[in-house]
Enzyme design. Structure first.
Site, PDB file in Angstrom:
ATOM      1  N   ASP A  31     -43.033  61.344   2.992  1.00  6.88           N
ATOM      2  CA  ASP A  31     -42.821  61.717   1.590  1.00  6.88           C
ATOM      3  C   ASP A  31     -41.811  60.752   0.965  1.00  6.88           C
ATOM      4  O   ASP A  31     -40.794  60.404   1.572  1.00  6.88           O
ATOM      5  CB  ASP A  31     -42.316  63.164   1.503  1.00  6.88           C
ATOM      6  N   ASN A  87     -48.565  73.745  -1.159  1.00  6.10           N
ATOM      7  CA  ASN A  87     -48.426  74.375  -2.466  1.00  6.10           C
ATOM      8  C   ASN A  87     -49.769  74.302  -3.183  1.00  6.10           C
ATOM      9  O   ASN A  87     -50.409  73.244  -3.199  1.00  6.10           O
ATOM     10  CB  ASN A  87     -47.353  73.651  -3.292  1.00  6.10           C
ATOM     11  N   GLN A  94     -46.891  72.869  -6.844  1.00  8.12           N
ATOM     12  CA  GLN A  94     -47.732  71.694  -6.586  1.00  8.12           C
ATOM     13  C   GLN A  94     -47.572  70.683  -7.723  1.00  8.12           C
ATOM     14  O   GLN A  94     -47.654  71.051  -8.908  1.00  8.12           O
ATOM     15  CB  GLN A  94     -49.210  72.096  -6.455  1.00  8.12           C
ATOM     16  N   SER A  95     -47.324  69.431  -7.363  1.00  6.93           N
ATOM     17  CA  SER A  95     -47.181  68.376  -8.376  1.00  6.93           C
ATOM     18  C   SER A  95     -48.193  67.248  -8.191  1.00  6.93           C
ATOM     19  O   SER A  95     -48.435  66.491  -9.131  1.00  6.93           O
ATOM     20  CB  SER A  95     -45.753  67.805  -8.342  1.00  6.93           C
ATOM     21  N   VAL A  96     -48.766  67.111  -7.002  1.00  3.43           N
ATOM     22  CA  VAL A  96     -49.844  66.138  -6.764  1.00  3.43           C
ATOM     23  C   VAL A  96     -51.087  66.941  -6.398  1.00  3.43           C
ATOM     24  O   VAL A  96     -51.081  67.692  -5.412  1.00  3.43           O
ATOM     25  CB  VAL A  96     -49.484  65.141  -5.648  1.00  3.43           C
ATOM     26  N   HIS A 100     -52.474  68.597   0.299  1.00  8.67           N
ATOM     27  CA  HIS A 100     -51.580  68.000   1.299  1.00  8.67           C
ATOM     28  C   HIS A 100     -50.788  69.098   1.981  1.00  8.67           C
ATOM     29  O   HIS A 100     -50.442  70.104   1.370  1.00  8.67           O
ATOM     30  CB  HIS A 100     -50.635  66.968   0.674  1.00  8.67           C
ATOM     31  N   HIS A 102     -47.213  69.694   3.792  1.00  4.84           N
ATOM     32  CA  HIS A 102     -45.877  69.150   4.038  1.00  4.84           C
ATOM     33  C   HIS A 102     -45.471  69.514   5.463  1.00  4.84           C
ATOM     34  O   HIS A 102     -45.498  70.705   5.826  1.00  4.84           O
ATOM     35  CB  HIS A 102     -44.842  69.787   3.098  1.00  4.84           C
TER      36      HIS A 102
HETATM   37  P1  5GP Z   1     -46.230  68.989  -4.089  1.00  2.00           P
HETATM   38  O1  5GP Z   1     -45.099  69.162  -5.076  1.00  2.00           O
HETATM   39  O2  5GP Z   1     -47.519  68.659  -4.805  1.00  2.00           O
HETATM   40  O3  5GP Z   1     -46.373  70.110  -3.104  1.00  2.00           O
HETATM   41  O4  5GP Z   1     -45.819  67.745  -3.194  1.00  2.00           O
HETATM   42  C1  5GP Z   1     -46.028  66.433  -3.604  1.00  2.00           C
HETATM   43  C2  5GP Z   1     -45.128  65.565  -2.772  1.00  2.00           C
HETATM   44  O5  5GP Z   1     -45.581  64.248  -2.858  1.00  2.00           O
HETATM   45  C3  5GP Z   1     -43.661  65.562  -3.216  1.00  2.00           C
HETATM   46  O6  5GP Z   1     -42.832  65.983  -2.134  1.00  2.00           O
HETATM   47  C4  5GP Z   1     -43.417  64.132  -3.634  1.00  2.00           C
HETATM   48  O7  5GP Z   1     -42.119  63.671  -3.269  1.00  2.00           O
HETATM   49  C5  5GP Z   1     -44.496  63.372  -2.892  1.00  2.00           C
HETATM   50  N1  5GP Z   1     -45.008  62.192  -3.556  1.00  2.00           N
HETATM   51  C6  5GP Z   1     -45.409  62.085  -4.858  1.00  2.00           C
HETATM   52  N2  5GP Z   1     -45.896  60.854  -5.116  1.00  2.00           N
HETATM   53  C7  5GP Z   1     -45.812  60.174  -3.938  1.00  2.00           C
HETATM   54  C8  5GP Z   1     -46.165  58.844  -3.565  1.00  2.00           C
HETATM   55  O8  5GP Z   1     -46.661  58.042  -4.357  1.00  2.00           O
HETATM   56  N3  5GP Z   1     -45.924  58.469  -2.283  1.00  2.00           N
HETATM   57  C9  5GP Z   1     -45.376  59.333  -1.360  1.00  2.00           C
HETATM   58  N4  5GP Z   1     -45.174  58.876  -0.113  1.00  2.00           N
HETATM   59  N5  5GP Z   1     -45.034  60.604  -1.683  1.00  2.00           N
HETATM   60  C10 5GP Z   1     -45.248  61.016  -2.956  1.00  2.00           C
END
Ligand code: 5GP
Ligand code: ZN
Length: 114
Positions: A31, A87, A94-96, A100, A102
């Site tokens: 991450d 998430n 969730q932001s991406v 995925h 974690h």
């Molecule tokens: P979410 O918030 O969707 O559960 O987790 C998304 C995760 O992706 C976050 O922990 C964020 O730091 C990570 N992340 C977002 N963009 C990138 C990226 O371009 N490369 C990597 N390695 N991690 C990313």
């Protein structure tokens, strides 16, 4: 392949990532903003927005995400102590929007999560 998706970009080798494991179905990379000493994301190569959008056809890759997460935890020396989180939806954090898991480890974890 979703061309606007950062994790599809990593899976395709078009965007950089610190990859720790990959095969034909899944890829694991560190991450970019780690929340624990070990913080790795395990994703399917297939673009599935979240587990809420997965279907029966995805059962094998969902299982593989879990097994790969445990394998990577062992590779990272986490000694059987780690947390897996996925998430689903912005309200859950969730932001991406490419599924995925974690993998978090290397420190004590509280419960319940925020
Ligand atoms: P979410 O918030 O969707 O559960 O987790 C998304 C995760 O992706 C976050 O922990 C964020 O730091 C990570 N992340 C977002 N963009 C990138 C990226 O371009 N490369 C990597 N390695 N991690 C990313
Ligand atoms: Zn994607």
């Amino acid at each position: 392949m979703n061309t606007h998706c950062p994790f599809c970009g990593i899976s395709a080798g078009e965007d950089p990532a610190d990859i720790v494991y990959q095969d034909a179905d899944v890829i694991a990379f560190r991450d970019i903003h780690p929340k624990a000493p070990t913080h790795i994301l395990i994703i399917p190569r297939k673009h599935i927005p979240s587990v809420a959008q997965a279907g029966a056809i995805d059962a094998a890759v969902l299982g593989k995400l879990m097994l790969t997460s445990a394998k990577v935890a062992e590779m990272e020396g986490l000694d059987g102590a780690f947390r897996l989180v996925t998430n689903a939806g912005a309200r859950a954090g969730q932001s991406v929007f490419h599924l995925h898991v974690h993998l978090l480890g290397g420190r004590a974890m509280g419960w319940p999560p925020g």
